[in-house]
Motif scaffolding. Structure first.
Motif, PDB file in Angstrom:
ATOM      1  N   ALA A   1      -7.477  -5.230   2.142  1.00  0.00           N
ATOM      2  CA  ALA A   1      -8.382  -5.760   3.162  1.00  0.00           C
ATOM      3  C   ALA A   1      -9.133  -6.976   2.625  1.00  0.00           C
ATOM      4  O   ALA A   1      -9.283  -7.992   3.313  1.00  0.00           O
ATOM      5  N   ASP A   2      -9.595  -6.870   1.353  1.00  0.00           N
ATOM      6  CA  ASP A   2     -10.282  -8.003   0.725  1.00  0.00           C
ATOM      7  C   ASP A   2      -9.403  -9.242   0.722  1.00  0.00           C
ATOM      8  O   ASP A   2      -9.841 -10.339   1.082  1.00  0.00           O
TER       9      ASP A   2
ATOM     10  N   THR B   1      -0.927  -1.455  -4.281  1.00  0.00           N
ATOM     11  CA  THR B   1      -2.324  -1.816  -4.078  1.00  0.00           C
ATOM     12  C   THR B   1      -2.952  -0.736  -3.206  1.00  0.00           C
ATOM     13  O   THR B   1      -2.277   0.206  -2.787  1.00  0.00           O
ATOM     14  N   ASP B   2      -4.273  -0.850  -2.948  1.00  0.00           N
ATOM     15  CA  ASP B   2      -4.933   0.141  -2.100  1.00  0.00           C
ATOM     16  C   ASP B   2      -5.483  -0.551  -0.857  1.00  0.00           C
ATOM     17  O   ASP B   2      -5.596  -1.785  -0.842  1.00  0.00           O
ATOM     18  N   PRO B   3      -5.798   0.199   0.178  1.00  0.00           N
ATOM     19  CA  PRO B   3      -6.224  -0.425   1.439  1.00  0.00           C
ATOM     20  C   PRO B   3      -7.440  -1.350   1.284  1.00  0.00           C
ATOM     21  O   PRO B   3      -7.518  -2.379   1.955  1.00  0.00           O
ATOM     22  N   TYR B   4      -8.370  -1.007   0.392  1.00  0.00           N
ATOM     23  CA  TYR B   4      -9.579  -1.826   0.269  1.00  0.00           C
ATOM     24  C   TYR B   4      -9.283  -3.187  -0.358  1.00  0.00           C
ATOM     25  O   TYR B   4      -9.739  -4.217   0.121  1.00  0.00           O
ATOM     26  N   SER B   5      -8.491  -3.161  -1.440  1.00  0.00           N
ATOM     27  CA  SER B   5      -8.131  -4.435  -2.058  1.00  0.00           C
ATOM     28  C   SER B   5      -7.315  -5.285  -1.090  1.00  0.00           C
ATOM     29  O   SER B   5      -7.503  -6.508  -1.003  1.00  0.00           O
TER      30      SER B   5
ATOM     31  N   ILE C   1       0.853  -1.200   0.000  1.00  0.00           N
ATOM     32  CA  ILE C   1       0.000   0.000   0.000  1.00  0.00           C
ATOM     33  C   ILE C   1       0.884   1.243   0.000  1.00  0.00           C
ATOM     34  O   ILE C   1       0.653   2.196  -0.743  1.00  0.00           O
TER      35      ILE C   1
END
Lengths: 316, 135
Positions: free
Chosen positions: A306-307, A300-304, A295
């Protein structure tokens, strides 16, 4: 008797040192906190919880001091939880609500505790609800909760108080402010404080006009009262209105409110526990740090991330 | 569950003088150092200060006084704290306190006395270094 049992006994007997120490344990989220709450909980639900909210400088603390005085005259014991904000930058806080309440600082029938929000939003601290339980279990007849100086959306107080008093002062805005969503919707009672100032009547009529448009849901129509907290003018009337609301709640609304509150409390407890246990598990695996690095590098981003982490933990 | 402890400090003004600029500077500095600082306001009696210390369950008590009545008032405050079982609270003092009075104050349990001109960084280090692990 163990230390926890002793503390709980102390709280139930109204011992002020025990109350103070218990609140600290809860506020710090110490491991003993949950056990203490579960032992105190059966003795809660007796105090009338009054929430006091409104903008900074509208006179919440001063008015509370006067309310305490009135309640004491009627022989009621009072607990106060006064919440002020923590700095989002340093985590420090300056808790100054007590300054206005010092008249009652040595009265054994009054217990005042200052709390910092510790970065919770919504106008209360995360542990406020449980601190109310402690004061309730200690036998206080009334618990008054003062929120941080609330602007527009700090409305969490509705979830913990039975009677919500919104305190405003003249000159804070026009009728446009009065119809905004948020804090103006949560009041059971409106107070225009500093009524000795000019424009007080204008503020009152703005709020009244706003209330005219309300569709009643609970059979209670909020009224607008005038006070001058500094001199105590209007405080007796305010307390009478609070009593009236309390009686009104007894006619059925109280059960509904309590049920709603208990459900919120249960949901909050689950959220907290689930989130904490998942995060702890995930942190134990190497993946957490790797993803944090990704991140950071914008890969990548925090939402992906987290997924990905959650998918992994579900498989386990 | 993870515990989140904070150093809680009470800044109190005993006695009858009405100058609290010093007290407010100290409160502000400790706040900016990440502590939770409760302020009592002016003209507090020893009973009020001791009771507030107890209710707020603070780790640290800072007493600010300029009136000259420090010896009498501090003795009362320290006695009340002991009676309430709060001898583990770290107590420091500031304001106008003559050097020759300091040893006697330390003897009754006041850990340190700070005079005018003390850099706030000294104060912060003092609190952080001396606050006891109370629980």
């Amino acid at each position: 008797m163990g230390q926890i049992e002793q503390l709980v006994q102390g709280v139930l007997q109204g011992n002020r040192r025990s109350i103070a120490k218990t609140i600290t344990l809860i506020e710090n989220n110490e491991p003993e906190a949950q056990k203490i709450i579960s032992m105190l909980y059966p003795k809660t639900g007796r105090a009338h919880v009054i929430g006091v909210t409104g903008p900074t400088g509208s006179g919440k603390s001063t008015l509370i001091e006067k309310l305490i005085g009135e309640l004491r005259k009627r022989g009621k014991t009072v607990g106060v939880v006064a919440v002020d904000p923590s700095s989002p930058f340093t985590g420090g806080a300056f808790l100054g609500d007590r300054v206005r309440m010092q008249e009652h600082s040595t009265d054994v029938g009054v217990f005042i505790r200052s709390m910092a929000t510790r970065n919770a939003l919504g106008g209360l601290a995360k542990a406020t609800r449980d601190v109310i339980h402690v004061l309730d279990a200690s036998g206080k007849d009334v618990v008054i909760v003062e929120t941080v100086g609330a602007g527009q959306s700090e409305v969490e107080i509705v979830e913990v108080a039975q009677t919500v008093v919104v305190i405003l002062a003249p000159g804070l805005g026009d009728d446009i402010q009065a119809i905004k969503a948020g804090i103006m919707e949560i009041a059971d009672i409106f107070v225009v404080n500093k009524a000795d100032r000019e424009n007080a009547n204008k503020a009152i009529s703005d709020i009244q006009a706003m209330l005219e448009m309300n569709t009643e849901k609970t059979g209670w129509k909020p009224s607008v009262l005038k006070t001058t907290a500094l001199t105590g003018e209007g405080v007796t009337e305010l307390l009478a209105k609070i009593e009236e609301h309390k009686e009104h709640l007894k006619m059925g609304a109280l059960e509904a409110r309590r049920k709603e509150k208990v459900e919120t409390e249960l949901a909050e407890a689950i959220k907290q526990k689930v989130a904490e246990s998942i995060i702890e598990d995930l942190k134990r695996e190497g993946e957490w740090k790797k993803l944090a690095q990704k991140i950071l590098a914008r890969e990548t981003d925090p939402y992906s991330a987290a997924d990905m982490l959650l998918k992994k933990s579900k498989r386990n | 569950m993870t515990a989140t402890r904070k150093i809680r400090v009470l800044i109190a003004k005993p006695g009858l003088d009405s100058h609290d600029r010093g007290a407010k500077i100290v409160a502000r500095a400790l706040r900016d150092a990440g502590m939770e600082v409760i302020y009592t306001g002016l003209r507090q009696t020893p009973e009020q200060i001791a009771e507030t210390t107890l209710q707020e369950d603070v780790d640290v008590l800072g007493l600010s006084i300029l009136s000259g009545a420090h010896t009498t008032l501090f003795q009362k405050i320290m006695k009340l704290l002991r009676e309430k079982g709060m001898e583990d609270v770290l107590v420091f003092a500031g304001g106008i306190i003559p050097q020759e009075d300091v040893p006697a104050l330390k003897k009754i349990g006041i850990k340190e006395v700070f005079g005018p001109g003390t850099p706030t960084s000294v104060l912060i280090e003092f609190v952080q270094g001396n606050v006891k692990e109370r629980r």
